[in-house]
Design a protein around this motif. Structure first.
Motif, PDB file in Angstrom:
ATOM      1  N   HIS A  79       0.825  -1.212   0.000  1.00 23.98           N
ATOM      2  CA  HIS A  79       0.000   0.000   0.000  1.00 23.98           C
ATOM      3  C   HIS A  79       0.859   1.262   0.000  1.00 23.98           C
ATOM      4  CE1 HIS A  79       0.578   1.230   4.245  1.00 23.98           C
ATOM      5  NE2 HIS A  79       0.628  -0.061   4.514  1.00 23.98           N
ATOM      6  N   GLU A  80       2.083   1.174   0.535  1.00 23.61           N
ATOM      7  CA  GLU A  80       3.001   2.324   0.469  1.00 23.61           C
ATOM      8  C   GLU A  80       3.485   2.551  -0.962  1.00 23.61           C
ATOM      9  OE1 GLU A  80       5.083   1.986   4.884  1.00 23.61           O
ATOM     10  OE2 GLU A  80       5.855   0.768   3.229  1.00 23.61           O
ATOM     11  N   VAL A  81       3.723   1.460  -1.684  1.00 23.38           N
ATOM     12  CA  VAL A  81       4.103   1.564  -3.094  1.00 23.38           C
ATOM     13  C   VAL A  81       2.982   2.232  -3.887  1.00 23.38           C
ATOM     14  CG1 VAL A  81       4.624   0.250  -5.192  1.00 23.38           C
ATOM     15  CG2 VAL A  81       5.636  -0.431  -2.997  1.00 23.38           C
ATOM     16  N   VAL A  82       1.741   1.816  -3.620  1.00 23.50           N
ATOM     17  CA  VAL A  82       0.591   2.377  -4.334  1.00 23.50           C
ATOM     18  C   VAL A  82       0.485   3.878  -4.082  1.00 23.50           C
ATOM     19  CG1 VAL A  82      -1.927   2.338  -4.509  1.00 23.50           C
ATOM     20  CG2 VAL A  82      -0.649   0.188  -4.323  1.00 23.50           C
ATOM     21  N   ALA A  83       0.647   4.296  -2.839  1.00 18.28           N
ATOM     22  CA  ALA A  83       0.560   5.718  -2.511  1.00 18.28           C
ATOM     23  C   ALA A  83       1.669   6.508  -3.203  1.00 18.28           C
ATOM     24  CB  ALA A  83       0.638   5.909  -0.999  1.00 18.28           C
ATOM     25  N   TYR A  84       2.870   5.957  -3.233  1.00 18.08           N
ATOM     26  CA  TYR A  84       4.006   6.624  -3.877  1.00 18.08           C
ATOM     27  C   TYR A  84       3.783   6.755  -5.383  1.00 18.08           C
ATOM     28  CZ  TYR A  84       8.503   6.296  -6.377  1.00 18.08           C
ATOM     29  OH  TYR A  84       9.529   6.437  -7.280  1.00 18.08           O
ATOM     30  N   VAL A  85       3.371   5.676  -6.037  1.00 17.18           N
ATOM     31  CA  VAL A  85       3.118   5.725  -7.479  1.00 17.18           C
ATOM     32  C   VAL A  85       1.988   6.708  -7.776  1.00 17.18           C
ATOM     33  CG1 VAL A  85       2.396   4.408  -9.502  1.00 17.18           C
ATOM     34  CG2 VAL A  85       3.995   3.397  -7.862  1.00 17.18           C
ATOM     35  N   GLY A  86       0.967   6.749  -6.924  1.00 16.12           N
ATOM     36  CA  GLY A  86      -0.108   7.713  -7.106  1.00 16.12           C
ATOM     37  C   GLY A  86       0.384   9.144  -7.054  1.00 16.12           C
ATOM     38  N   GLU A  87       1.316   9.429  -6.148  1.00 16.05           N
ATOM     39  CA  GLU A  87       1.883  10.770  -6.063  1.00 16.05           C
ATOM     40  C   GLU A  87       2.659  11.119  -7.331  1.00 16.05           C
ATOM     41  OE1 GLU A  87       4.267  11.049  -2.576  1.00 16.05           O
ATOM     42  OE2 GLU A  87       2.652  10.391  -1.244  1.00 16.05           O
ATOM     43  N   VAL A  88       3.453  10.181  -7.826  1.00 16.14           N
ATOM     44  CA  VAL A  88       4.230  10.428  -9.040  1.00 16.14           C
ATOM     45  C   VAL A  88       3.297  10.647 -10.225  1.00 16.14           C
ATOM     46  CG1 VAL A  88       5.933   9.460 -10.636  1.00 16.14           C
ATOM     47  CG2 VAL A  88       6.197   9.109  -8.174  1.00 16.14           C
ATOM     48  N   LEU A  89       2.224   9.865 -10.297  1.00 16.31           N
ATOM     49  CA  LEU A  89       1.247  10.024 -11.374  1.00 16.31           C
ATOM     50  C   LEU A  89       0.609  11.415 -11.338  1.00 16.31           C
ATOM     51  CD1 LEU A  89      -0.580   8.970 -13.659  1.00 16.31           C
ATOM     52  CD2 LEU A  89      -2.070   8.006 -11.877  1.00 16.31           C
ATOM     53  N   ALA A  90       0.173  11.834 -10.159  1.00 20.89           N
ATOM     54  CA  ALA A  90      -0.473  13.146 -10.031  1.00 20.89           C
ATOM     55  C   ALA A  90       0.505  14.270 -10.395  1.00 20.89           C
ATOM     56  CB  ALA A  90      -1.000  13.330  -8.616  1.00 20.89           C
ATOM     57  N   GLN A  91       1.749  14.159  -9.946  1.00 21.65           N
ATOM     58  CA  GLN A  91       2.741  15.193 -10.236  1.00 21.65           C
ATOM     59  C   GLN A  91       3.085  15.248 -11.724  1.00 21.65           C
ATOM     60  OE1 GLN A  91       5.961  14.078  -7.677  1.00 21.65           O
ATOM     61  NE2 GLN A  91       4.886  14.686  -5.798  1.00 21.65           N
ATOM     62  N   SER A  92       2.998  14.109 -12.396  1.00 19.06           N
ATOM     63  CA  SER A  92       3.354  14.052 -13.815  1.00 19.06           C
ATOM     64  C   SER A  92       2.323  14.738 -14.699  1.00 19.06           C
ATOM     65  CB  SER A  92       3.519  12.595 -14.252  1.00 19.06           C
ATOM     66  OG  SER A  92       4.593  11.985 -13.562  1.00 19.06           O
ATOM     67  N   GLN A  93       1.169  15.050 -14.146  1.00 19.93           N
ATOM     68  CA  GLN A  93       0.127  15.727 -14.917  1.00 19.93           C
ATOM     69  C   GLN A  93       0.158  17.246 -14.762  1.00 19.93           C
ATOM     70  OE1 GLN A  93      -3.786  13.396 -14.564  1.00 19.93           O
ATOM     71  NE2 GLN A  93      -2.438  12.444 -13.049  1.00 19.93           N
ATOM     72  N   LEU A  94       1.008  17.744 -13.859  1.00 18.65           N
ATOM     73  CA  LEU A  94       1.086  19.183 -13.638  1.00 18.65           C
ATOM     74  C   LEU A  94       1.813  19.845 -14.792  1.00 18.65           C
ATOM     75  CD1 LEU A  94       2.004  19.251  -9.841  1.00 18.65           C
ATOM     76  CD2 LEU A  94      -0.255  19.506 -10.887  1.00 18.65           C
ATOM     77  N   ARG A  95       1.298  20.967 -15.249  1.00 22.58           N
ATOM     78  CA  ARG A  95       1.935  21.705 -16.331  1.00 22.58           C
ATOM     79  C   ARG A  95       2.183  23.138 -15.864  1.00 22.58           C
ATOM     80  NH1 ARG A  95       2.097  17.231 -17.455  1.00 22.58           N
ATOM     81  NH2 ARG A  95       1.827  16.210 -19.470  1.00 22.58           N
ATOM     82  N   PRO A  96       3.275  23.749 -16.307  1.00 23.77           N
ATOM     83  CA  PRO A  96       3.530  25.142 -15.912  1.00 23.77           C
ATOM     84  C   PRO A  96       2.420  26.049 -16.395  1.00 23.77           C
ATOM     85  CG  PRO A  96       4.971  24.491 -17.711  1.00 23.77           C
ATOM     86  CD  PRO A  96       4.295  23.241 -17.234  1.00 23.77           C
ATOM     87  N   PRO A  97       2.102  27.117 -15.637  1.00 23.91           N
ATOM     88  CA  PRO A  97       1.027  28.024 -16.052  1.00 23.91           C
ATOM     89  C   PRO A  97       1.374  28.730 -17.349  1.00 23.91           C
ATOM     90  CG  PRO A  97       2.265  28.925 -14.204  1.00 23.91           C
ATOM     91  CD  PRO A  97       2.735  27.519 -14.370  1.00 23.91           C
ATOM     92  N   ASP A  98       0.345  28.949 -18.140  1.00 28.89           N
ATOM     93  CA  ASP A  98       0.494  29.651 -19.413  1.00 28.89           C
ATOM     94  C   ASP A  98       0.147  31.121 -19.170  1.00 28.89           C
ATOM     95  OD1 ASP A  98       0.413  30.703 -21.911  1.00 28.89           O
ATOM     96  OD2 ASP A  98      -0.742  29.074 -22.809  1.00 28.89           O
TER      97      ASP A  98
END
Length: 252
Positions: free
Chosen positions: A82-101
């Motif tokens: 479950h710790e692996v799942v939480a970590y991968v979820g964080e990486v997934l969420a961060q990978s969708q962030l884009r710099p403001p236009d």
């Protein structure tokens, strides 16, 4: 589009995915969506992806980089799944962030491209039972259960009925693998955005190694025989259904 399915049984986990990422008339593209991370005897994980390809590729690259760099938090350092799942979820969420236009500061998310992605993550760490999870784009997750032993992402509706009828926790692992392939086949027959080749992987409980793995092409003997026998069996089953009162009785 895409379709990935994972099935959890008492014998382990099954993972199956198509590889089509684009299906326009003159542009059919293929990318692997089933990815293995394993350290035999210690832990093994499979991650399958659906959604924005750039997001999933960035997520996978960051997961690999954290392992290679010996980061404080990486797939090898956690004690519990479950710790692996939480970590991968964080990486997934961060990978969708884009710099403001700055030029389009007043635009809404609906105005731009969809960077969302979802993942199926399954695996086992030594000393724990195997587990199968679906991670949403914001990073939270749900787990497969005895009541719902399968999880799907992507184009799920066509391959769901067969799973609802036949998937259960006591299913032998190879039968679950055949069921996953039939679920994919049903999807491909109804939706051109899901296509060959197919990737299949099995993780047996306590093996701590993902094997076997298969890539099935449209002309693979195993795949063609599987779909042919299933179709023949369905036709036979229809012929055995109860007759209407105005029909002659079926011959035994």
């Amino acid at each position: 589009m895409t379709y990935c399915v994972g099935i959890a049984t008492g014998e382990g986990l099954v993972f199956a995915a198509d590889t089509r990422t684009n299906a326009s008339h003159d542009n059919v593209r293929v990318h692997r969506k089933l990815h293995v991370f394993e350290w035999p005897g210690e832990r093994a994980f499979v991650i399958m992806s659906a959604g924005n390809l750039a997001t999933t590729q960035l997520t996978l690259a960051r997961l690999r980089a954290d392992v290679d760099d010996g980061a404080g938090r990486n797939l090898r350092r956690f004690t519990h799944l479950h710790e692996v799942v939480a970590y991968v979820g964080e990486v997934l969420a961060q990978s969708q962030l884009r710099p403001p236009d700055e030029e389009n500061a007043d635009s809404t998310e609906a105005d731009g491209p969809d960077f969302g992605a979802t993942l199926l993550l399954g695996g086992q760490i030594a000393g724990e039972a195997p587990g199968l999870y679906m991670l949403y784009s914001i990073g939270n997750a749900i787990q497969a259960s005895p009541e719902t032993p399968y999880l799907q992402i992507g184009e799920t509706k066509y391959g769901k009925p067969i799973l609802d009828r036949l998937a259960h926790p006591d299913l032998p692992l190879e039968d679950a693998a055949r069921l996953a392939l039939l679920s994919l086949d049903a999807t491909m027959r109804s939706n051109i955005s899901v296509g060959m080749p197919l990737d299949l992987a099995l993780l047996r409980a306590d093996a701590l190694k993902v094997e076997p793995t298969l890539r099935l092409e449209a002309d693979s003997l195993l795949y063609t025989e599987l779909r042919s026998r299933w179709q023949h069996g369905l036709r036979q089953a229809v012929g055995m259904l109860p007759r209407f009162r105005w029909e002659p009785k079926a011959e035994p």
